[in-house]
Design a protein around this motif. Structure first.
Motif, PDB file in Angstrom:
ATOM      1  N   GLY A  88       0.320  -2.931  -6.842  1.00  0.00           N
ATOM      2  CA  GLY A  88      -0.085  -4.176  -6.198  1.00  0.00           C
ATOM      3  C   GLY A  88      -0.868  -3.998  -4.921  1.00  0.00           C
ATOM      4  O   GLY A  88      -1.300  -4.990  -4.326  1.00  0.00           O
ATOM      5  N   MET A  89      -1.085  -2.769  -4.482  1.00  0.00           N
ATOM      6  CA  MET A  89      -1.832  -2.544  -3.245  1.00  0.00           C
ATOM      7  C   MET A  89      -3.324  -2.442  -3.513  1.00  0.00           C
ATOM      8  O   MET A  89      -3.749  -1.971  -4.583  1.00  0.00           O
ATOM      9  CB  MET A  89      -1.362  -1.253  -2.557  1.00  0.00           C
ATOM     10  CG  MET A  89       0.054  -1.307  -2.035  1.00  0.00           C
ATOM     11  SD  MET A  89       0.459   0.188  -1.109  1.00  0.00           S
ATOM     12  CE  MET A  89       2.218  -0.065  -0.833  1.00  0.00           C
ATOM     13  N   ASP A  90      -4.127  -2.840  -2.538  1.00  0.00           N
ATOM     14  CA  ASP A  90      -5.564  -2.659  -2.657  1.00  0.00           C
ATOM     15  C   ASP A  90      -5.889  -1.187  -2.388  1.00  0.00           C
ATOM     16  O   ASP A  90      -5.051  -0.437  -1.859  1.00  0.00           O
ATOM     17  CB  ASP A  90      -6.310  -3.576  -1.682  1.00  0.00           C
ATOM     18  CG  ASP A  90      -5.953  -3.324  -0.230  1.00  0.00           C
ATOM     19  OD1 ASP A  90      -6.186  -2.190   0.262  1.00  0.00           O
ATOM     20  OD2 ASP A  90      -5.442  -4.240   0.420  1.00  0.00           O
ATOM     21  N   PRO A  91      -7.099  -0.732  -2.750  1.00  0.00           N
ATOM     22  CA  PRO A  91      -7.432   0.694  -2.626  1.00  0.00           C
ATOM     23  C   PRO A  91      -7.249   1.247  -1.212  1.00  0.00           C
ATOM     24  O   PRO A  91      -6.774   2.379  -1.040  1.00  0.00           O
ATOM     25  CB  PRO A  91      -8.895   0.753  -3.070  1.00  0.00           C
ATOM     26  CG  PRO A  91      -9.038  -0.391  -4.023  1.00  0.00           C
ATOM     27  CD  PRO A  91      -8.159  -1.469  -3.465  1.00  0.00           C
ATOM     28  N   GLU A  92      -7.603   0.473  -0.189  1.00  0.00           N
ATOM     29  CA  GLU A  92      -7.464   0.973   1.179  1.00  0.00           C
ATOM     30  C   GLU A  92      -5.998   1.169   1.539  1.00  0.00           C
ATOM     31  O   GLU A  92      -5.611   2.208   2.104  1.00  0.00           O
ATOM     32  CB  GLU A  92      -8.113   0.004   2.169  1.00  0.00           C
ATOM     33  CG  GLU A  92      -8.028   0.488   3.616  1.00  0.00           C
ATOM     34  CD  GLU A  92      -8.653  -0.494   4.594  1.00  0.00           C
ATOM     35  OE1 GLU A  92      -8.694  -0.175   5.795  1.00  0.00           O
ATOM     36  OE2 GLU A  92      -9.079  -1.580   4.155  1.00  0.00           O
ATOM     37  N   ALA A  93      -5.155   0.185   1.207  1.00  0.00           N
ATOM     38  CA  ALA A  93      -3.729   0.294   1.505  1.00  0.00           C
ATOM     39  C   ALA A  93      -3.113   1.465   0.741  1.00  0.00           C
ATOM     40  O   ALA A  93      -2.251   2.190   1.274  1.00  0.00           O
ATOM     41  CB  ALA A  93      -3.015  -1.003   1.145  1.00  0.00           C
ATOM     42  N   ARG A  94      -3.556   1.654  -0.499  1.00  0.00           N
ATOM     43  CA  ARG A  94      -3.021   2.755  -1.303  1.00  0.00           C
ATOM     44  C   ARG A  94      -3.327   4.096  -0.648  1.00  0.00           C
ATOM     45  O   ARG A  94      -2.454   4.961  -0.534  1.00  0.00           O
ATOM     46  CB  ARG A  94      -3.614   2.691  -2.718  1.00  0.00           C
ATOM     47  CG  ARG A  94      -3.075   3.773  -3.656  1.00  0.00           C
ATOM     48  CD  ARG A  94      -3.584   3.544  -5.075  1.00  0.00           C
ATOM     49  NE  ARG A  94      -3.082   2.294  -5.600  1.00  0.00           N
ATOM     50  CZ  ARG A  94      -3.842   1.334  -6.133  1.00  0.00           C
ATOM     51  NH1 ARG A  94      -5.157   1.486  -6.181  1.00  0.00           N
ATOM     52  NH2 ARG A  94      -3.296   0.234  -6.590  1.00  0.00           N
ATOM     53  N   ARG A  95      -4.546   4.261  -0.185  1.00  0.00           N
ATOM     54  CA  ARG A  95      -4.911   5.534   0.441  1.00  0.00           C
ATOM     55  C   ARG A  95      -4.195   5.727   1.780  1.00  0.00           C
ATOM     56  O   ARG A  95      -3.893   6.860   2.159  1.00  0.00           O
ATOM     57  CB  ARG A  95      -6.435   5.612   0.605  1.00  0.00           C
ATOM     58  CG  ARG A  95      -7.106   6.030  -0.694  1.00  0.00           C
ATOM     59  CD  ARG A  95      -8.589   5.771  -0.735  1.00  0.00           C
ATOM     60  NE  ARG A  95      -9.171   6.327  -1.960  1.00  0.00           N
ATOM     61  CZ  ARG A  95      -9.034   5.787  -3.160  1.00  0.00           C
ATOM     62  NH1 ARG A  95      -8.334   4.673  -3.306  1.00  0.00           N
ATOM     63  NH2 ARG A  95      -9.590   6.355  -4.220  1.00  0.00           N
ATOM     64  N   ASN A  96      -3.907   4.650   2.483  1.00  0.00           N
ATOM     65  CA  ASN A  96      -3.117   4.768   3.712  1.00  0.00           C
ATOM     66  C   ASN A  96      -1.712   5.278   3.405  1.00  0.00           C
ATOM     67  O   ASN A  96      -1.158   6.097   4.151  1.00  0.00           O
ATOM     68  CB  ASN A  96      -3.045   3.416   4.420  1.00  0.00           C
ATOM     69  CG  ASN A  96      -4.368   2.996   5.032  1.00  0.00           C
ATOM     70  OD1 ASN A  96      -5.246   3.825   5.272  1.00  0.00           O
ATOM     71  ND2 ASN A  96      -4.524   1.710   5.281  1.00  0.00           N
ATOM     72  N   ILE A  97      -1.138   4.790   2.301  1.00  0.00           N
ATOM     73  CA  ILE A  97       0.192   5.265   1.901  1.00  0.00           C
ATOM     74  C   ILE A  97       0.128   6.733   1.496  1.00  0.00           C
ATOM     75  O   ILE A  97       1.051   7.514   1.778  1.00  0.00           O
ATOM     76  CB  ILE A  97       0.758   4.395   0.763  1.00  0.00           C
ATOM     77  CG1 ILE A  97       0.956   2.948   1.235  1.00  0.00           C
ATOM     78  CG2 ILE A  97       2.080   4.979   0.251  1.00  0.00           C
ATOM     79  CD1 ILE A  97       1.831   2.796   2.454  1.00  0.00           C
ATOM     80  N   TRP A  98      -0.962   7.129   0.855  1.00  0.00           N
ATOM     81  CA  TRP A  98      -1.118   8.546   0.507  1.00  0.00           C
ATOM     82  C   TRP A  98      -1.031   9.413   1.756  1.00  0.00           C
ATOM     83  O   TRP A  98      -0.397  10.483   1.743  1.00  0.00           O
ATOM     84  CB  TRP A  98      -2.459   8.787  -0.182  1.00  0.00           C
ATOM     85  CG  TRP A  98      -2.600   8.167  -1.529  1.00  0.00           C
ATOM     86  CD1 TRP A  98      -1.678   7.422  -2.207  1.00  0.00           C
ATOM     87  CD2 TRP A  98      -3.755   8.232  -2.368  1.00  0.00           C
ATOM     88  NE1 TRP A  98      -2.192   7.023  -3.415  1.00  0.00           N
ATOM     89  CE2 TRP A  98      -3.450   7.492  -3.544  1.00  0.00           C
ATOM     90  CE3 TRP A  98      -5.002   8.818  -2.248  1.00  0.00           C
ATOM     91  CZ2 TRP A  98      -4.370   7.341  -4.592  1.00  0.00           C
ATOM     92  CZ3 TRP A  98      -5.928   8.675  -3.279  1.00  0.00           C
ATOM     93  CH2 TRP A  98      -5.603   7.949  -4.435  1.00  0.00           C
ATOM     94  N   GLU A  99      -1.684   8.965   2.827  1.00  0.00           N
ATOM     95  CA  GLU A  99      -1.661   9.747   4.066  1.00  0.00           C
ATOM     96  C   GLU A  99      -0.252   9.831   4.636  1.00  0.00           C
ATOM     97  O   GLU A  99       0.148  10.861   5.173  1.00  0.00           O
ATOM     98  CB  GLU A  99      -2.624   9.131   5.096  1.00  0.00           C
ATOM     99  CG  GLU A  99      -4.099   9.312   4.751  1.00  0.00           C
ATOM    100  CD  GLU A  99      -4.454  10.766   4.520  1.00  0.00           C
ATOM    101  OE1 GLU A  99      -4.064  11.626   5.348  1.00  0.00           O
ATOM    102  OE2 GLU A  99      -5.115  11.060   3.493  1.00  0.00           O
ATOM    103  N   VAL A 100       0.511   8.746   4.520  1.00  0.00           N
ATOM    104  CA  VAL A 100       1.899   8.762   4.975  1.00  0.00           C
ATOM    105  C   VAL A 100       2.697   9.791   4.183  1.00  0.00           C
ATOM    106  O   VAL A 100       3.460  10.584   4.747  1.00  0.00           O
ATOM    107  CB  VAL A 100       2.539   7.363   4.834  1.00  0.00           C
ATOM    108  CG1 VAL A 100       4.040   7.424   5.120  1.00  0.00           C
ATOM    109  CG2 VAL A 100       1.866   6.363   5.771  1.00  0.00           C
ATOM    110  N   VAL A 101       2.519   9.796   2.859  1.00  0.00           N
ATOM    111  CA  VAL A 101       3.255  10.731   1.998  1.00  0.00           C
ATOM    112  C   VAL A 101       2.863  12.170   2.323  1.00  0.00           C
ATOM    113  O   VAL A 101       3.730  13.060   2.427  1.00  0.00           O
ATOM    114  CB  VAL A 101       2.998  10.412   0.512  1.00  0.00           C
ATOM    115  CG1 VAL A 101       3.621  11.493  -0.382  1.00  0.00           C
ATOM    116  CG2 VAL A 101       3.578   9.047   0.156  1.00  0.00           C
ATOM    117  N   ARG A 102       1.567  12.421   2.496  1.00  0.00           N
ATOM    118  CA  ARG A 102       1.112  13.776   2.843  1.00  0.00           C
ATOM    119  C   ARG A 102       1.726  14.236   4.167  1.00  0.00           C
ATOM    120  O   ARG A 102       2.153  15.392   4.309  1.00  0.00           O
ATOM    121  CB  ARG A 102      -0.412  13.816   2.928  1.00  0.00           C
ATOM    122  CG  ARG A 102      -1.138  13.685   1.604  1.00  0.00           C
ATOM    123  CD  ARG A 102      -2.617  13.987   1.772  1.00  0.00           C
ATOM    124  NE  ARG A 102      -3.352  13.802   0.530  1.00  0.00           N
ATOM    125  CZ  ARG A 102      -4.132  12.756   0.273  1.00  0.00           C
ATOM    126  NH1 ARG A 102      -4.276  11.793   1.176  1.00  0.00           N
ATOM    127  NH2 ARG A 102      -4.768  12.658  -0.869  1.00  0.00           N
TER     128      ARG A 102
END
Length: 322
Positions: free
Chosen positions: A159-173
């Motif tokens: 349900g996240m937009d592409p920008e929000a998804r990539r921000n979460i990726w950075e959190v996980v990394r």
């Protein structure tokens, strides 16, 4: 050291085998992707790993502990983001986090958790006014409150937009870089390929592929594609290729080497290759390969008798989602 150890784990519901004798390990401080189609057994596996379900056979250890017998100690060191979470719709995002902090030992400050999940601007927004993607980010904020050593993320960016998804990726990394172990399930294959160092793919309750992400994909066939010059027939190419219109596509175990061979061949003939694309195997390619193999297996299976076969399982009622 393995943060998660799974040995010969099985779980069934009313005759339906949701998880069937699976084994794998997740090293501390790594991101592990548990993948598969709907109904493959991923969510049931996570529920077994987090102590929400008891296994029929086999064992699970999280940080060396049994998540059922040592529930309290495990929960204090684990963050869990399941596919669905219940919120009070008339509380704000900030109030929801504050309430959750009361049940979380050594919890982060509410503002810190909201910032990690990208929800600072929504702290005063009521939950019922949040979008689907924002609610998933609130789920993540709650999962991160206790500074977990192990984090379970079940479809975290739905349900996240592409920008929000990539921000979460950075959190996980960043979490993994700081030593947090992350077990991730997702239907976004790019997400798994970007984040995970290791993976297991489940199908019908079993693990059908397991290993390092890079090694697993490197063992698959890549491809080279280009526009076939008008005066050239596909039989003249230095390797076999399928031609669709004027697009030539060649599969290659080493696509970089195949491209070099192709360019050398073109240079000798004074040809210019347009639209040249070199692509290593992706998770999408792997999933399509598994799907084709499964379809071929079903097509080649003997016809069922009137008495049915072992695969005739009763519909599952209740219990965890597979």
């Amino acid at each position: 050291m393995a943060a998660i150890q799974v040995n010969h784990l099985s779980k069934s519901y009313s005759g339906f085998q949701a998880v069937n004798d699976i084994s794998f390990e997740v090293e501390a401080g790594t991101v592990f992707a548990l993948l598969g189609r709907n109904g493959a057994g991923k969510t049931t596996t996570i529920e077994l790993l987090t102590g929400f379900q008891k296994p029929d056979t086999g064992s699970v250890r999280v940080l060396g502990l049994d998540p059922v017998k040592d529930r309290a100690e495990v929960r204090g060191n684990v963050g869990i983001m399941l596919q669905e979470a219940g919120f009070f719709p008339d509380l704000t995002a900030g109030q929801t986090v504050e309430i959750w902090r009361d049940f979380t030992p050594a919890a982060r400050a509410a503002g810190e958790a909201l910032e990690l999940a990208g929800l600072t601007a929504k702290a005063k927004t009521k939950v019922r006014q949040l979008s689907g993607g924002e609610k998933r980010r609130l789920d993540l904020a709650l999962a991160l409150l206790g500074r977990p050593d192990v984090l379970f993320l079940d479809e975290p960016t739905t349900g996240m937009d592409p920008e929000a998804r990539r921000n979460i990726w950075e959190v996980v990394r960043d979490l993994a870089a700081r030593g947090t172990t992350v077990l991730l399930t997702t239907h976004y294959l790019e997400e798994a390929q970007q984040l995970a160092t290791n993976l297991a793919i489940m199908d019908k309750g079993e693990i059908v592929v397991e290993g390092g992400m890079a090694e697993t994909l490197a063992a698959r066939v890549g491809r080279v594609s280009f526009e076939l010059p008008s005066m050239i027939h596909s039989g003249e190419l230095p390797f076999p290729a399928t031609v669709r219109g004027r697009l030539a596509i060649a599969q290659a175990a080493d696509p970089d080497l195949a491209a070099q061979t192709l360019l050398g061949w073109a240079s000798e003939r004074g040809l210019r290759l347009r639209g040249l694309e070199v692509r290593t195997a992706s998770l999408e390619d792997l999933f399509l390969e598994l799907a084709r193999n499964d379809e071929m297996s079903q097509n080649n299976a003997p016809a069922r008798s009137d008495h049915g076969t072992q695969s005739d399982r009763p519909a599952r009622r209740g219990g965890a989602r597979a």
